[in-house]
Design an enzyme around this catalytic site. Structure first.
Site, PDB file in Angstrom:
ATOM      1  N   CYS A 134      37.487  41.509  32.517  1.00 38.22           N
ATOM      2  CA  CYS A 134      38.373  40.596  33.242  1.00 38.22           C
ATOM      3  C   CYS A 134      39.788  40.623  32.678  1.00 38.22           C
ATOM      4  O   CYS A 134      40.767  40.511  33.413  1.00 38.22           O
ATOM      5  CB  CYS A 134      37.821  39.181  33.200  1.00 38.22           C
ATOM      6  SG  CYS A 134      37.643  38.497  31.524  1.00 38.22           S
ATOM      7  N   HIS A 266      37.255  33.572  30.250  1.00 45.45           N
ATOM      8  CA  HIS A 266      37.518  34.447  31.388  1.00 45.45           C
ATOM      9  C   HIS A 266      39.010  34.529  31.658  1.00 45.45           C
ATOM     10  O   HIS A 266      39.731  33.526  31.532  1.00 45.45           O
ATOM     11  CB  HIS A 266      36.789  33.903  32.614  1.00 45.45           C
ATOM     12  CG  HIS A 266      36.727  34.825  33.785  1.00 45.45           C
ATOM     13  ND1 HIS A 266      36.322  36.138  33.697  1.00 45.45           N
ATOM     14  CD2 HIS A 266      37.034  34.619  35.108  1.00 45.45           C
ATOM     15  CE1 HIS A 266      36.354  36.693  34.894  1.00 45.45           C
ATOM     16  NE2 HIS A 266      36.798  35.802  35.766  1.00 45.45           N
ATOM     17  N   ASN A 284      40.624  36.054  41.195  1.00 45.66           N
ATOM     18  CA  ASN A 284      39.559  36.477  40.290  1.00 45.66           C
ATOM     19  C   ASN A 284      39.329  37.978  40.473  1.00 45.66           C
ATOM     20  O   ASN A 284      39.946  38.627  41.321  1.00 45.66           O
ATOM     21  CB  ASN A 284      38.277  35.684  40.586  1.00 45.66           C
ATOM     22  CG  ASN A 284      37.322  35.657  39.417  1.00 45.66           C
ATOM     23  OD1 ASN A 284      37.489  36.351  38.415  1.00 45.66           O
ATOM     24  ND2 ASN A 284      36.266  34.856  39.538  1.00 45.66           N
TER      25      ASN A 284
END
Length: 317
Positions: A134, A266, A284
């Protein structure tokens, strides 16, 4: 050995499921629909039983999250059969705990909260897969958006795989941090994705053979207040680190602090602020089929999901 491990997991998840919803049957019907919708093909009856139990436990958690926060909708997503451990593997934000001492901070604050949206300057939402990359996707997306805005060039898709392979101080699919990527491409140009394809696993650095495209001049941190973040968003998208522990069953709506954790695991990107519902629009890297076409809305002004942990953006001046 794999069967034994699966059975032990079935037992532990099964206890959780029994504690939550011993008489539930509607989840089983939803599970069948989930299998058909997402083309799931489990390799054994043991795996099928295990995933059913995980699914049921996740759906019960979604019900509880909905009670905590009626502004958002939680339920079946592509991650509905994933354990907490499997989701944690996708949340690879690992703060190295050290930064260069001379990094500037963006400290200006917005006097008014105007509508801002950089979605049109961004490449399509990507899918990082089961790799904990990520951080590479957050860094790359913020770079792409700001390079397009500040250099007034054609939109270009840059290589998350280069970030994954060549950020030598980071941990590949086991985690990393966006600063490392911007440091790297301030010294040697970012490669195009077309010349350096994503594989969802760390490999040896191949940047000497790829199509090099663009440099940044470094990066800036942002003061830990949301008015400063709004001011920084005026010049382009922002990388942030959040607690995404409750995001796997998010379908849409506004996440508030009641339905969020306060840790950090994250990395994502703020691409917009909406003054009508007072929310950040956050990009995202879990594919466009998750959430609101790959995005999630977080309530402004609450440090929702700990979004103030360490906001930053690459520079091009």
């Amino acid at each position: 050995m794999k069967t034994i491990a699966i059975l032990s997991l079935i037992a532990s998840v099964g206890l959780l499921y029994v504690a939550f919803a011993p008489q539930e049957t509607s989840f089983d019907r939803e599970f069948k629909t989930f299998i058909a919708t997402y083309g799931k093909n489990y390799g054994s009856t043991e795996e099928m039983s295990f995933r059913r139990l995980v699914f049921n436990a996740n759906m019960q958690k979604a019900v509880e999250l909905g009670k905590l926060n009626p502004l958002a909708k939680f339920g079946v997503t592509l991650f509905a059969d994933q354990t907490e451990e499997e989701m944690a593997a996708r949340m690879g934000a690992v703060d190295p705990g050290r930064s260069r001492a001379n990094i500037e901070f963006h400290t200006d604050t917005s006097k008014t909260l105007d509508f801002l949206d950089w979605s049109g300057a961004m490449q399509p939402v990507q899918d990082q897969g089961s790799c904990g990359s990520c951080w590479a996707f957050s860094a790359t997306a913020a770079f792409e958006g700001r390079h397009h805005i500040h250099m007034d060039d054609e939109t270009e898709k840059y290589s998350e795989q280069e970030a994954l392979d060549c950020s030598s101080s980071m941990y590949g699919c086991n985690g990393g941090w966006y600063e490392a990527v911007w440091d790297m491409v301030s010294k040697d140009e970012f490669c195009s994705l077309s010349s350096y394809k994503y594989t969802a696993r760390k490999g040896s650095c191949q940047k000497t053979t790829c199509d090099k495209k663009a440099l940044d001049t470094g990066y800036k941190f942002i003061s830990k207040d949301e008015a400063s973040m709004h001011d920084a968003l005026k010049s382009g998208p922002i990388s942030i680190a959040v607690d995404a522990s409750t995001w796997s069953t998010y379908q849409g709506g506004i996440l508030t602090r009641e339905s969020c954790g306060t840790g950090m695991n994250h990395a994502v990107v703020i691409v917009a602020y909406n003054d009508e519902d007072n929310t950040w629009k956050v990009r995202n890297s879990w594919s466009p089929s998750w959430g609101e076409e790959g995005h999630i809305r977080l309530r402004y002004g609450e440090n929702t999901c700990n979004l103030l942990y360490k906001p930053a953006y690459p520079t091009f001046d």
